[in-house]
Motif scaffolding. Structure first.
Motif, PDB file in Angstrom:
ATOM      1  N   PRO A  59      29.668 -39.364  -4.002  1.00 30.90           N
ATOM      2  CA  PRO A  59      28.624 -38.967  -4.960  1.00 30.90           C
ATOM      3  C   PRO A  59      27.261 -38.898  -4.276  1.00 30.90           C
ATOM      4  N   SER A  88      10.740 -43.108  -2.521  1.00 30.44           N
ATOM      5  CA  SER A  88      11.232 -41.726  -2.476  1.00 30.44           C
ATOM      6  C   SER A  88      11.383 -41.129  -3.867  1.00 30.44           C
ATOM      7  N   THR A  91      18.225 -50.613  -5.733  1.00 23.75           N
ATOM      8  CA  THR A  91      16.898 -50.261  -5.237  1.00 23.75           C
ATOM      9  C   THR A  91      15.796 -51.202  -5.713  1.00 23.75           C
ATOM     10  N   ALA A  92      14.905 -51.511  -4.765  1.00 26.02           N
ATOM     11  CA  ALA A  92      13.662 -52.219  -5.083  1.00 26.02           C
ATOM     12  C   ALA A  92      12.532 -51.209  -4.954  1.00 26.02           C
ATOM     13  N   THR A 139      17.083 -40.424  -7.525  1.00 20.83           N
ATOM     14  CA  THR A 139      17.555 -40.445  -8.910  1.00 20.83           C
ATOM     15  C   THR A 139      17.823 -41.865  -9.407  1.00 20.83           C
ATOM     16  N   ASN A 152      22.189 -48.201  -5.140  1.00 24.54           N
ATOM     17  CA  ASN A 152      21.605 -48.787  -3.932  1.00 24.54           C
ATOM     18  C   ASN A 152      20.911 -50.112  -4.205  1.00 24.54           C
ATOM     19  N   TRP A 186      20.267 -51.732   0.097  1.00 23.71           N
ATOM     20  CA  TRP A 186      20.756 -50.345   0.173  1.00 23.71           C
ATOM     21  C   TRP A 186      21.753 -50.349   1.329  1.00 23.71           C
ATOM     22  N   LYS A 190      32.614 -46.432   3.494  1.00 23.58           N
ATOM     23  CA  LYS A 190      31.697 -47.548   3.286  1.00 23.58           C
ATOM     24  C   LYS A 190      32.448 -48.887   3.366  1.00 23.58           C
ATOM     25  N   SER A 195      24.971 -40.801   1.261  1.00 23.77           N
ATOM     26  CA  SER A 195      25.302 -39.683   0.380  1.00 23.77           C
ATOM     27  C   SER A 195      25.588 -38.393   1.135  1.00 23.77           C
ATOM     28  N   LYS A 199      28.634 -42.729 -11.506  1.00 22.39           N
ATOM     29  CA  LYS A 199      27.823 -43.016 -12.693  1.00 22.39           C
ATOM     30  C   LYS A 199      27.262 -41.708 -13.243  1.00 22.39           C
ATOM     31  N   GLY A 247      22.960 -38.398  -5.228  1.00 16.35           N
ATOM     32  CA  GLY A 247      21.858 -38.164  -6.160  1.00 16.35           C
ATOM     33  C   GLY A 247      20.817 -37.320  -5.446  1.00 16.35           C
ATOM     34  N   GLY A 248      19.654 -37.919  -5.176  1.00 13.82           N
ATOM     35  CA  GLY A 248      18.586 -37.169  -4.507  1.00 13.82           C
ATOM     36  C   GLY A 248      18.811 -36.994  -3.011  1.00 13.82           C
ATOM     37  N   GLY A 249      19.776 -37.718  -2.450  1.00  8.05           N
ATOM     38  CA  GLY A 249      20.015 -37.621  -1.005  1.00  8.05           C
ATOM     39  C   GLY A 249      18.897 -38.258  -0.189  1.00  8.05           C
ATOM     40  N   ALA A 250      18.101 -39.130  -0.827  1.00  6.80           N
ATOM     41  CA  ALA A 250      16.984 -39.776  -0.126  1.00  6.80           C
ATOM     42  C   ALA A 250      17.419 -41.080   0.543  1.00  6.80           C
ATOM     43  N   ASP A 251      18.711 -41.271   0.663  1.00 10.28           N
ATOM     44  CA  ASP A 251      19.272 -42.462   1.298  1.00 10.28           C
ATOM     45  C   ASP A 251      18.817 -42.542   2.752  1.00 10.28           C
TER      46      ASP A 251
HETATM   47  C1  LIG Z   1      10.261 -42.297   1.973  1.00 13.70           C
HETATM   48  C2  LIG Z   1      11.352 -43.176   1.447  1.00 13.70           C
HETATM   49  C3  LIG Z   1      11.024 -44.303   0.745  1.00 13.70           C
HETATM   50  C4  LIG Z   1      12.030 -45.130   0.244  1.00 13.70           C
HETATM   51  N1  LIG Z   1      11.661 -46.247  -0.447  1.00 13.70           N
HETATM   52  C5  LIG Z   1      12.609 -47.062  -0.919  1.00 13.70           C
HETATM   53  C6  LIG Z   1      12.233 -48.219  -1.647  1.00 13.70           C
HETATM   54  O1  LIG Z   1      11.054 -48.495  -1.865  1.00 13.70           O
HETATM   55  N2  LIG Z   1      13.229 -49.015  -2.114  1.00 13.70           N
HETATM   56  C7  LIG Z   1      14.558 -48.709  -1.945  1.00 13.70           C
HETATM   57  O2  LIG Z   1      15.405 -49.464  -2.419  1.00 13.70           O
HETATM   58  N3  LIG Z   1      14.931 -47.616  -1.280  1.00 13.70           N
HETATM   59  C8  LIG Z   1      14.003 -46.787  -0.757  1.00 13.70           C
HETATM   60  N4  LIG Z   1      14.377 -45.660  -0.090  1.00 13.70           N
HETATM   61  C9  LIG Z   1      15.819 -45.376   0.086  1.00 13.70           C
HETATM   62  C10 LIG Z   1      16.415 -44.479  -1.037  1.00 13.70           C
HETATM   63  O3  LIG Z   1      15.602 -43.351  -1.222  1.00 13.70           O
HETATM   64  C11 LIG Z   1      16.557 -45.207  -2.350  1.00 13.70           C
HETATM   65  O4  LIG Z   1      17.441 -46.288  -2.198  1.00 13.70           O
HETATM   66  C12 LIG Z   1      16.972 -44.337  -3.540  1.00 13.70           C
HETATM   67  O5  LIG Z   1      17.160 -45.149  -4.677  1.00 13.70           O
HETATM   68  C13 LIG Z   1      18.174 -43.483  -3.323  1.00 13.70           C
HETATM   69  O6  LIG Z   1      18.304 -42.639  -4.451  1.00 13.70           O
HETATM   70  P1  LIG Z   1      18.952 -41.195  -4.323  1.00 13.70           P
HETATM   71  O7  LIG Z   1      19.068 -40.612  -5.685  1.00 13.70           O
HETATM   72  O8  LIG Z   1      18.245 -40.386  -3.310  1.00 13.70           O
HETATM   73  O9  LIG Z   1      20.394 -41.600  -3.826  1.00 13.70           O
HETATM   74  P2  LIG Z   1      21.333 -40.911  -2.763  1.00 13.70           P
HETATM   75  O10 LIG Z   1      20.718 -40.927  -1.414  1.00 13.70           O
HETATM   76  O11 LIG Z   1      21.781 -39.595  -3.242  1.00 13.70           O
HETATM   77  O12 LIG Z   1      22.544 -41.939  -2.839  1.00 13.70           O
HETATM   78  C14 LIG Z   1      22.399 -43.286  -2.494  1.00 13.70           C
HETATM   79  C15 LIG Z   1      23.749 -43.978  -2.611  1.00 13.70           C
HETATM   80  O13 LIG Z   1      24.151 -44.033  -3.957  1.00 13.70           O
HETATM   81  C16 LIG Z   1      25.368 -43.326  -4.198  1.00 13.70           C
HETATM   82  N5  LIG Z   1      25.159 -42.598  -5.454  1.00 13.70           N
HETATM   83  C17 LIG Z   1      24.116 -41.767  -5.762  1.00 13.70           C
HETATM   84  N6  LIG Z   1      24.218 -41.370  -7.040  1.00 13.70           N
HETATM   85  C18 LIG Z   1      25.342 -41.938  -7.542  1.00 13.70           C
HETATM   86  C19 LIG Z   1      25.985 -41.903  -8.804  1.00 13.70           C
HETATM   87  N7  LIG Z   1      25.491 -41.204  -9.826  1.00 13.70           N
HETATM   88  N8  LIG Z   1      27.142 -42.605  -8.969  1.00 13.70           N
HETATM   89  C20 LIG Z   1      27.652 -43.346  -7.949  1.00 13.70           C
HETATM   90  N9  LIG Z   1      27.087 -43.403  -6.735  1.00 13.70           N
HETATM   91  C21 LIG Z   1      25.938 -42.718  -6.531  1.00 13.70           C
HETATM   92  C22 LIG Z   1      25.565 -42.445  -2.974  1.00 13.70           C
HETATM   93  O14 LIG Z   1      26.935 -42.220  -2.692  1.00 13.70           O
HETATM   94  C23 LIG Z   1      24.868 -43.253  -1.885  1.00 13.70           C
HETATM   95  O15 LIG Z   1      25.714 -44.222  -1.340  1.00 13.70           O
HETATM   96  C24 LIG Z   1      13.396 -44.811   0.458  1.00 13.70           C
HETATM   97  C25 LIG Z   1      13.724 -43.659   1.165  1.00 13.70           C
HETATM   98  C26 LIG Z   1      12.717 -42.842   1.658  1.00 13.70           C
HETATM   99  C27 LIG Z   1      13.111 -41.602   2.383  1.00 13.70           C
END
Ligand SMILES: Cc1cc2nc3c(=O)[nH]c(=O)nc-3n(C[C@H](O)[C@H](O)[C@H](O)COP(=O)(O)OP(=O)(O)OC[C@H]3O[C@@H](n4cnc5c(N)ncnc54)[C@H](O)[C@@H]3O)c2cc1C
Length: 513
Positions: A74, A140, A154-155, A145, A152, A454, A494, A85, A220, A76-80
């Motif tokens: 899966p 990010s 996320t904090a 998303t 993740n 994460w 993973k 992702s 999710k 989301g935004g790919g900002a991992d």
């Molecule tokens: C500039 C920058 C700043 C950042 N700051 C932070 C920060 O302050 N705190 C922090 O925790 N992280 C941070 N990150 C890391 C990351 O962006 C975050 O953890 C963010 O929450 C990931 O969200 P995403 O939608 O991009 O997830 P993705 O990168 O798309 O996915 C993240 C993980 O979740 C899984 N996933 C995504 N969506 C689903 C779904 N719907 N169901 C099941 N699994 C799913 C994916 O398989 C992957 O393993 C940062 C990254 C960057 C580039």
């Protein structure tokens, strides 16, 4: 290796589900989806990228993947930042078409969203109404998303007060990766007659199974989240410690947590090395700044100006007692930098706070090692965290900059995050070395009791390699995984959790120097 004929058949069947506009196996699209924001991984191309619009479509995709035994990841935004992702072969399921804000329930303080909605889109809806999601998402957040945040752990903004994204989750709708593509709802929504207004009760807390799972337990599709009134009175304060002394940092942070309580929206500490680096870059005047210890940034909030005034008084009393700190203003290191004592909500600022830190020396990108430690461990663990970089100074590829903590971010209860990493050149000949050091550094942190959140691919694998899991825990983990994903098709890389039969012990890397 998946047979081409199987991939083709699965492609055709999924195309019938989502329509030909929302599936692709074109090279230029595979290339566009081949990376996250992580440097050391090589590009990885999925066999196909799918963009479902509904939970039912996700369920159909899962059924087809099981029929042909094709793995799925899966996205989301790919900002991992840790390879979570992207998918080598298989089906990459992009959830960003599922981006509706379904309900904002101001009476019962919850909201319902599809998991592909971004934090930016969500906050743009909530803030004008005087509401907040509490944790306002990662740095990010314009692209990231809610689904990524839940997966993740996320904090981000607001985490000192509200915790991690899973801490404000009341339940999820999730598609299990089993041959039936089962759809379940957790939290109070497990009672089909109830609204999703609370998390516990009805059944065991199955929500937790999907929190921080980095997309290994289910996909999710909807999230039921806590909603908060946004306290309108805010203030921020900065102090600088008189010495580089983490005993003092612990004592002050502990006191603030105890005595300011709910007023404490944000508490973070910038290590001395970081401030000096900023000063070296920014100072334009002839004077060197008088900075001998970490900086401490505090954000306060209250529902009433009088309450806010009490919080400010309390904070000053705690911080200035015994001369451990003095007030600090960023203009000491950058005369052009004006930081007001009060602040207004600003969508752009919400997601900018971290960007300079992610890439301390652009255009390099950080191999992140962010992890939580108990705050009483600050004096000892801050030294341990730095020791790895001292020991490996000569092993890092030339030009690498390693930072044990760009910032120390305090969470609820008694823990804080060392937000750190090292940057790596995104060039072929340095990639493997960076990747190996990245895994080694995570193993080292795991072994001093650090807790990463994460996890993606690199970090989840390093945790397994460090031997973090007991045999009993491993069995439990495998059994649960088998229950939701009998064919082990969801995110198989993973944790090195490739199949029911595989063994974590095959991946453990014994004690290192
Ligand atoms: C500039 C920058 C700043 C950042 N700051 C932070 C920060 O302050 N705190 C922090 O925790 N992280 C941070 N990150 C890391 C990351 O962006 C975050 O953890 C963010 O929450 C990931 O969200 P995403 O939608 O991009 O997830 P993705 O990168 O798309 O996915 C993240 C993980 O979740 C899984 N996933 C995504 N969506 C689903 C779904 N719907 N169901 C099941 N699994 C799913 C994916 O398989 C992957 O393993 C940062 C990254 C960057 C580039």
């Amino acid at each position: 290796m998946i047979k081409i004929s199987k991939v083709k058949s699965a492609y055709n069947e999924i195309e019938n589900v989502v329509g030909d506009d929302f599936i692709t196996d074109k090279d230029f699209m595979k290339a566009a989806y081949s990376r996250n924001v992580d440097p050391a991984f090589p590009d990885r191309w999925a066999d196909m990228i799918v963009r479902p619009e509904t939970t039912e479509e996700v369920s159909e995709i899962v059924k087809i993947a099981n029929k042909y035994k094709i793995h799925m990841v899966p996205r989301g935004g790919g900002a991992d930042l840790v390879g979570g992702s992207v998918s080598e072969g298989g089906i990459l399921i992009d959830l960003t078409r599922m981006n509706k804000i379904i309900e904002i329930n101001e009476d019962d303080y919850y909201y319902i969203v599809e998991c592909g909605v971004t934090w930016g889109a969500l906050l743009s809806e909530l803030h004008p109404r005087g509401l907040t999601s509490g944790v306002t998402g990662p740095g990010s957040g314009f692209a990231a998303t809610i689904g990524g945040g839940l997966s993740n752990s996320t904090a981000g903004g607001g985490s000192t007060k509200y915790g991690l994204v899973p801490d404000v989750c009341l339940g999820v709708e999730v598609v299990l990766p089993n041959p039936q593509g089962t759809i379940v709802r957790t939290g109070s929504a497990a009672n089909q007659y109830a609204t999703p207004f609370c998390r516990y009760g009805v059944a065991p807390d199955f929500t937790g199974l999907f929190m921080g799972d980095v997309g290994t337990m289910g996909i999710k599709t909807k999230a039921f989240m806590r909603l908060f009134p946004d306290p309108p009175y805010k203030a921020s304060r900065m102090y600088v410690f008189a010495k580089n002394n983490y005993d003092w940092v612990f004592e002050k942070a502990h006191k603030l947590r105890k005595e300011v309580g709910d007023g404490l929206l944000g508490l973070s500490v910038l290590p001395l090395e970081i401030t000096m680096m900023m000063a070296a870059r920014m100072a334009t005047g002839p004077k060197r700044p008088r900075i001998r210890g970490p900086l401490c940034a505090i954000n306060l909030e209250a529902t009433d100006q009088r309450i806010l005034d009490v919080y400010i008084e309390k904070v000053d009393e705690i911080m200035l007692k015994d001369d451990a700190t003095r007030p600090f203003n960023f203009q000491e290191i950058d005369p052009a930098m004006k930081r007001p004592d009060t602040w207004q909500y600003n969508l752009e600022a919400s997601f900018n706070y971290f960007h300079n830190m992610i890439s301390v020396a652009p255009p390099k990108v950080t191999c992140t090692t962010c992890h939580k430690v108990p705050m009483s461990g600050l004096p000892e663990l801050s030294k341990k965290a730095q020791q790895f970089d001292i020991d490996h100074n000569k092993t890092y590829p030339p030009g690498t900059m390693a930072i044990w903590a760009g910032v120390i971010a305090f969470m609820p209860n008694g823990n804080c995050i060392f937000v750190g990493g090292f940057n790596a050149d995104n060039v072929e000949e340095k990639r493997q070395l960076s990747m190996d050091l990245w895994h080694k550094k995570i193993r080292y942190q795991v072994r001093y009791g650090g807790v990463h959140y994460w996890l993606g691919e690199s970090i989840s694998q390093s945790i397994t390699e460090a031997g973090a899991f007991t045999d009993d825990f491993e069995q439990f983990f495998r059994d649960i995984k088998k229950t939701v994903d009998p064919n082990y098709l969801l995110s198989p890389n993973k944790f090195h959790l490739h199949s029911y039969e595989s063994k974590f012990s095959d991946y453990v890397i014994p004690d290192e120097e």
